[in-house]
Every structure is written in C-alpha cells, then in structure tokens.
Design a protein around this motif. Structure first.
Motif, PDB file in Angstrom:
ATOM      1  N   ASP A 143     -55.472  37.194   3.489  1.00  0.00           N
ATOM      2  CA  ASP A 143     -54.026  37.184   3.283  1.00  0.00           C
ATOM      3  C   ASP A 143     -53.450  36.105   4.197  1.00  0.00           C
ATOM      4  OD1 ASP A 143     -54.252  39.286   1.534  1.00  0.00           O
ATOM      5  OD2 ASP A 143     -53.665  40.810   2.989  1.00  0.00           O
ATOM      6  N   LEU A 144     -52.714  35.159   3.609  1.00  0.00           N
ATOM      7  CA  LEU A 144     -52.215  34.005   4.353  1.00  0.00           C
ATOM      8  C   LEU A 144     -50.698  34.050   4.472  1.00  0.00           C
ATOM      9  CD1 LEU A 144     -54.372  31.250   2.620  1.00  0.00           C
ATOM     10  CD2 LEU A 144     -54.800  32.349   4.826  1.00  0.00           C
ATOM     11  N   LYS A 145     -50.198  33.758   5.657  1.00  0.00           N
ATOM     12  CA  LYS A 145     -48.764  33.610   5.889  1.00  0.00           C
ATOM     13  C   LYS A 145     -48.517  32.182   6.354  1.00  0.00           C
ATOM     14  CE  LYS A 145     -47.910  38.463   7.042  1.00  0.00           C
ATOM     15  NZ  LYS A 145     -47.361  39.416   8.039  1.00  0.00           N
ATOM     16  N   VAL A 146     -47.703  31.460   5.589  1.00  0.00           N
ATOM     17  CA  VAL A 146     -47.480  30.037   5.840  1.00  0.00           C
ATOM     18  C   VAL A 146     -46.010  29.806   6.150  1.00  0.00           C
ATOM     19  CG1 VAL A 146     -47.750  27.706   4.913  1.00  0.00           C
ATOM     20  CG2 VAL A 146     -49.341  29.518   4.209  1.00  0.00           C
ATOM     21  N   ASN A 147     -45.759  29.073   7.212  1.00  0.00           N
ATOM     22  CA  ASN A 147     -44.397  28.680   7.581  1.00  0.00           C
ATOM     23  C   ASN A 147     -44.113  27.331   6.922  1.00  0.00           C
ATOM     24  OD1 ASN A 147     -42.079  27.667   8.769  1.00  0.00           O
ATOM     25  ND2 ASN A 147     -42.600  28.376  10.825  1.00  0.00           N
ATOM     26  N   PRO A 148     -43.318  27.302   5.851  1.00  0.00           N
ATOM     27  CA  PRO A 148     -43.138  26.036   5.117  1.00  0.00           C
ATOM     28  C   PRO A 148     -42.398  24.966   5.910  1.00  0.00           C
ATOM     29  CG  PRO A 148     -41.681  27.730   4.230  1.00  0.00           C
ATOM     30  CD  PRO A 148     -42.585  28.416   5.217  1.00  0.00           C
ATOM     31  N   LYS A 149     -41.642  25.375   6.913  1.00  0.00           N
ATOM     32  CA  LYS A 149     -40.928  24.375   7.722  1.00  0.00           C
ATOM     33  C   LYS A 149     -41.901  23.543   8.561  1.00  0.00           C
ATOM     34  CE  LYS A 149     -36.495  26.823   7.960  1.00  0.00           C
ATOM     35  NZ  LYS A 149     -36.820  27.813   6.927  1.00  0.00           N
ATOM     36  N   ARG A 150     -43.094  24.079   8.806  1.00  0.00           N
ATOM     37  CA  ARG A 150     -44.108  23.360   9.571  1.00  0.00           C
ATOM     38  C   ARG A 150     -45.262  22.883   8.695  1.00  0.00           C
ATOM     39  NH1 ARG A 150     -45.788  27.314  14.356  1.00  0.00           N
ATOM     40  NH2 ARG A 150     -47.193  25.546  14.763  1.00  0.00           N
ATOM     41  N   ALA A 151     -45.282  23.318   7.437  1.00  0.00           N
ATOM     42  CA  ALA A 151     -46.449  23.107   6.582  1.00  0.00           C
ATOM     43  C   ALA A 151     -46.330  21.819   5.772  1.00  0.00           C
ATOM     44  CB  ALA A 151     -46.639  24.308   5.654  1.00  0.00           C
ATOM     45  N   ARG A 152     -46.538  20.693   6.454  1.00  0.00           N
ATOM     46  CA  ARG A 152     -46.530  19.404   5.761  1.00  0.00           C
ATOM     47  C   ARG A 152     -47.968  19.017   5.448  1.00  0.00           C
ATOM     48  NH1 ARG A 152     -46.522  14.076   7.782  1.00  0.00           N
ATOM     49  NH2 ARG A 152     -46.218  14.875   9.919  1.00  0.00           N
ATOM     50  N   LEU A 153     -48.249  18.757   4.142  1.00  0.00           N
ATOM     51  CA  LEU A 153     -49.601  18.382   3.753  1.00  0.00           C
ATOM     52  C   LEU A 153     -49.954  16.998   4.300  1.00  0.00           C
ATOM     53  CD1 LEU A 153     -49.188  20.800   1.801  1.00  0.00           C
ATOM     54  CD2 LEU A 153     -50.546  19.520   0.138  1.00  0.00           C
ATOM     55  N   ARG A 154     -51.178  16.835   4.695  1.00  0.00           N
ATOM     56  CA  ARG A 154     -51.649  15.557   5.178  1.00  0.00           C
ATOM     57  C   ARG A 154     -51.557  14.522   4.058  1.00  0.00           C
ATOM     58  NH1 ARG A 154     -54.467  16.155   9.970  1.00  0.00           N
ATOM     59  NH2 ARG A 154     -55.417  14.105   9.634  1.00  0.00           N
ATOM     60  N   PRO A 158     -55.319  14.857  -1.983  1.00  0.00           N
ATOM     61  CA  PRO A 158     -55.070  14.332  -3.331  1.00  0.00           C
ATOM     62  C   PRO A 158     -54.280  15.301  -4.191  1.00  0.00           C
ATOM     63  CG  PRO A 158     -57.316  15.108  -3.165  1.00  0.00           C
ATOM     64  CD  PRO A 158     -56.740  15.208  -1.783  1.00  0.00           C
ATOM     65  N   GLY A 159     -53.697  14.764  -5.239  1.00  0.00           N
ATOM     66  CA  GLY A 159     -52.955  15.567  -6.205  1.00  0.00           C
ATOM     67  C   GLY A 159     -53.005  14.895  -7.564  1.00  0.00           C
ATOM     68  N   GLY A 160     -52.439  15.541  -8.537  1.00  0.00           N
ATOM     69  CA  GLY A 160     -52.409  14.992  -9.893  1.00  0.00           C
ATOM     70  C   GLY A 160     -51.817  16.008 -10.835  1.00  0.00           C
ATOM     71  N   GLY A 161     -51.245  15.567 -11.934  1.00  0.00           N
ATOM     72  CA  GLY A 161     -50.603  16.494 -12.848  1.00  0.00           C
ATOM     73  C   GLY A 161     -49.212  16.858 -12.397  1.00  0.00           C
ATOM     74  N   THR A 162     -48.637  17.855 -13.052  1.00  0.00           N
ATOM     75  CA  THR A 162     -47.267  18.279 -12.761  1.00  0.00           C
ATOM     76  C   THR A 162     -47.201  19.797 -12.680  1.00  0.00           C
ATOM     77  OG1 THR A 162     -46.720  18.336 -15.132  1.00  0.00           O
ATOM     78  CG2 THR A 162     -46.253  16.288 -13.947  1.00  0.00           C
ATOM     79  N   VAL A 163     -46.161  20.302 -12.014  1.00  0.00           N
ATOM     80  CA  VAL A 163     -45.926  21.737 -11.888  1.00  0.00           C
ATOM     81  C   VAL A 163     -44.581  22.060 -12.517  1.00  0.00           C
ATOM     82  CG1 VAL A 163     -45.612  23.665 -10.297  1.00  0.00           C
ATOM     83  CG2 VAL A 163     -47.306  21.882  -9.783  1.00  0.00           C
ATOM     84  N   ARG A 164     -44.565  23.112 -13.354  1.00  0.00           N
ATOM     85  CA  ARG A 164     -43.321  23.504 -14.027  1.00  0.00           C
ATOM     86  C   ARG A 164     -43.198  25.023 -14.038  1.00  0.00           C
ATOM     87  NH1 ARG A 164     -41.968  25.191 -19.127  1.00  0.00           N
ATOM     88  NH2 ARG A 164     -43.946  24.631 -20.125  1.00  0.00           N
ATOM     89  N   VAL A 256     -56.029  20.794  -8.129  1.00  0.00           N
ATOM     90  CA  VAL A 256     -54.978  21.644  -8.696  1.00  0.00           C
ATOM     91  C   VAL A 256     -54.425  22.567  -7.613  1.00  0.00           C
ATOM     92  CG1 VAL A 256     -54.455  23.412 -10.406  1.00  0.00           C
ATOM     93  CG2 VAL A 256     -55.971  21.514 -11.007  1.00  0.00           C
ATOM     94  N   ALA A 257     -55.321  23.153  -6.817  1.00  0.00           N
ATOM     95  CA  ALA A 257     -54.867  24.026  -5.727  1.00  0.00           C
ATOM     96  C   ALA A 257     -54.001  23.261  -4.741  1.00  0.00           C
ATOM     97  CB  ALA A 257     -56.071  24.645  -5.020  1.00  0.00           C
ATOM     98  N   ASN A 258     -54.350  22.012  -4.468  1.00  0.00           N
ATOM     99  CA  ASN A 258     -53.529  21.198  -3.565  1.00  0.00           C
ATOM    100  C   ASN A 258     -52.100  21.087  -4.081  1.00  0.00           C
ATOM    101  OD1 ASN A 258     -55.924  20.743  -2.202  1.00  0.00           O
ATOM    102  ND2 ASN A 258     -56.176  18.645  -2.966  1.00  0.00           N
TER     103      ASN A 258
END
Length: 409
Positions: A143-154, A158-164, A256-258
């Motif tokens: 179970d993961l708890k992430v603080n988005p204010k500190r969670a900047r991806l390196r 990599p990424g690709g595609g779109t999210v909707r 995709v997970a990224n």
C-alpha cells in the motif's frame, strides 16, 4: 436440492434464487452493516449466482453464507487455469463457533473441485481464519502513500500514449474488453468474470464518486488504467486538498505505468495519493526525484487455495534444479494428498519417499513464488527429511517477477 448435515446439527445447501437478497443482507449484518437498499441490491444482485451461493442453515433459518464466482489464474510460465473467487463469507454473530464456517468452506471447496476449478482465492479480512481451510498467502503487495507536492518524476522516466477520463457508461465495456490482454503479463493475475465487474465496478460507479483514467496507446487501444475514488479533506482548512484512493491500477508495461503515475501525481488540488495493493516491485520511489515522497507498507494480498494439486503442479513452470519429491497433506480435500516429484520438466504423482512435506496452506504459499521453501522450513512450516532438497526446491519454485493479483473483490 441436496444438503449436508453438519455435526452441530446445522445443515448446508445452495441458496435458492429468491433467497439471494437475504443471503446478501446476512453478510452485511456480519459486518455490522444495515441491509441493502433496493438501489444497492439492484447492483449487487448481478454478483450472485444461486448455485454458487451456499448457506449454513439452522432449521429453515440461514445463519451463514459463502459466495464464489468463476475466474482464472495466471501461473508461473504463463498458463491460465480455472479459479474461483471467494467472497461474501459471513456467519451470524449468534451462531459463531458452531461449525457453520467449516461446513460451508468444506462444501464450497468440494463443489469447486467438482466444477474442475483448480484454485480458489480470496482477500481475507481476518487472516487467522482461512489457513485451517488450506488457504495461504500467495502474493505480497504494498500500500503506497504518495505526496504529489513532492512527487516529481525524474526527467529520464519514459512515457508514451495519452490518458483520458472515461465516461461512466463506457467504463465497464471498455475495460472488460481490454483486460484479457493483460493476463499473460504477470503470474497471479486473475480473469475477471461479469460477476467480478458487477462486484467491483458497477457498485462503485453507481454508488460512489468513482473515476477511471484510461491510458491509450498510439494506436488508440486501452493498455492500462487507474480506477480511483477522490475524497475531500476532512480538515477545516480551506487550503487542504483531496485524497485520491486508487483501487485498480493496471498497466500492460512499465511505460504505461509511468504515464499513469504521472497522471495521478499531477491531478490538481490533491494532497495525497493512496494506491492499494501495488506489486512488490513497483519502482515508484526510483521514478521520483524525491524518493521520500512515498511511504509504503507491505502486506499479504491474495490468499490462494489449491483445489486440484496434481493439475496445479503440472501446469506451472519450474526453475533449473535437481528433482524434489514433495508430500502434500490435505485432510480437507483428501484426493490432493500424495507425493509429487517436481522437476524442471514438470510434476508427477509418485510413491517415492518425500524429501519435503507440507500442508495445503504452505503449498499455496510457495506455489506462486512468494515464499521460499527454505524460509518456511526454517520456521517449522515444512517438514524436512532431506536438507539437501531445500536449495533445489528454492530454485524450482523461484519466479523472475513477483506474482501479483491486483484485483480487489
């Protein structure tokens, strides 16, 4: 309709179609919840199948219930075998400790064996209960708890595609069509039947503020998604943001997970993202510039019961090692008890003297690779006649990637 009389005087039989709602209300009462409203039952009735809903009866009064639905399990090596998801198990508080649960579990497992289902699986609310019926912790998750204010991806992630975000009426048709393509990607994944979609998605879409963000490949196909429930902050501070509770996170590959993690930590006005039961090898900390933006807690995920031991052992792939003869003791389903020679080439029933002896619960724990036989032997869970067999058993049952189920029910 046949029924089995239990030693306590209770009887066990399948629940009639017109009594399924009462069975559901009995389960809710076991959780100290009120009966389902007409609107709630209109959703939940699709998760019930009469000949897969069992009851314990004191005379004509139902005092216990246990439900299963059809599914499948991906095992190491990629084979997909029939599996039943077990849920809605409960006993009235005035009939506990009278054999109702034991009788239902025995009858249910015998029924699943007759159906040809190789496994049963559940998520345990009280883990001390199910080991005596042959269920073992077969996958481990975080179970993961992430603080988005500190969670900047390196920047190199990599990424690709779109999210909707999907509209509510397109969620189940789109996801149920896309999900089967994910099954070969990891051992432990389960096939999702219509009953599962009713239980896990229809209910939330109709009764909760539940959102689904789908990931689309460059070809326009859905290859992952996150289903989550936003919850407003309970703080009186108007600046406090919401919490996103992620209940379903599926991805065809790491890229995709990224993208899905990038979406979740990028939603505005959110103070925390809570993702339940992520794989043990989710690399979220290493994806972030600030690894301390994540806090995680490891726990048992899927409780597995091997219903057909010969079929299960024969179907999975094994590592390179010398053969080991394992004896399985299964008094709950005696047809499983026996000795099996396990080798790189598979498994077969034999009469040779065993090097290792384990019960059905422990077999479930090692089957998907979550636990090494040598570790379980070290704490007395496996009886060892030949200590030299332990390193070989570790290699035989080892997996390249941690098994993970990822389906709440």
């Amino acid at each position: 309709m046949t029924q089995t009389l239990l030693p306590t005087g209770l009887a066990f039989r399948a629940v009639a179609q017109d009594a399924l709602r009462d069975a559901h209300d009995l389960f809710l009462a076991a959780l100290h919840a009120k009966p389902a409203s007409d609107e709630q039952w209109d959703v939940m009735r699709h998760a019930y199948v009469a000949d897969r809903t069992f009851g314990a009866f004191d005379g004509e009064r139902q005092v216990g219930t246990a439900v299963s639905f059809p599914g499948s399990l991906t095992v190491p090596g990629g084979a997909v075998l029939p599996m039943a998801g077990v849920t809605y198990v409960g006993v009235r508080s005035d009939h506990r400790r009278r054999g109702a649960l034991t009788g239902m579990m025995r009858a249910q497992l015998e029924d699943l064996a007759a159906r040809g289902e190789v496994f049963a699986a559940l998520h345990a609310s009280e883990p001390v209960i199910y080991g005596r019926f042959g269920y073992g912790i077969a996958t481990v998750a975080r179970d993961l708890k992430v603080n988005p204010k500190r969670a900047r991806l390196r920047p190199e992630v990599p990424g690709g595609g779109t999210v909707r975000l999907l509209d509510k009426d397109e969620v189940v048709p789109a996801l149920s069509a896309a999900y089967p393509a994910l099954l070969p990607t990891r051992a432990g994944l389960m096939g999702r039947s219509p009953q599962w979609w009713s239980l896990s998605y229809d209910r939330r879409l109709r009764t909760d503020h539940f959102l689904v963000a789908a990931h689309f490949s460059d070809a326009g196909d859905i290859d992952g998604w996150v289903g989550y429930k936003p919850a407003e902050s309970s703080s009186a501070d108007p600046r406090a943001g919401a919490t996103l509770y992620v209940l379903d996170f599926q991805a065809a590959d790491q890229t995709v997970a990224n993208d899905l993690w990038r979406y979740l930590v990028g939603v505005d006005l959110v103070d925390e993202v809570v993702a339940y039961l992520r794989p043990a090898d989710d690399p979220i900390e290493a994806m972030l510039v600030d690894a301390y933006a994540v806090r995680g807690e490891t726990e048992g995920e899927l409780w597995l019961r091997v219903v057909d031991v010969p079929a299960a052992l024969a179907a999975r792939a094994y590592g390179a090692a010398e053969p080991v003869v394992v004896e399985v003791a299964d008094p709950f389903l005696p047809a499983n008890s026996g000795r099996y020679r396990i080798s790189t080439h598979g498994a077969e029933r034999v009469t040779d003297e065993p090097a290792l002896t384990m019960n059905a619960e422990v077999l479930a724990m090692v089957y998907l690779g979550a636990w090494r036989p040598s570790v379980l032997a070290g704490i007395g869970r496996i009886t060892v006649a030949d200590p030299a067999a332990l390193p070989a058993a570790d290699r035989l049952f080892a997996v390249d990637q941690p098994a993970w189920n990822g389906s709440l029910f």
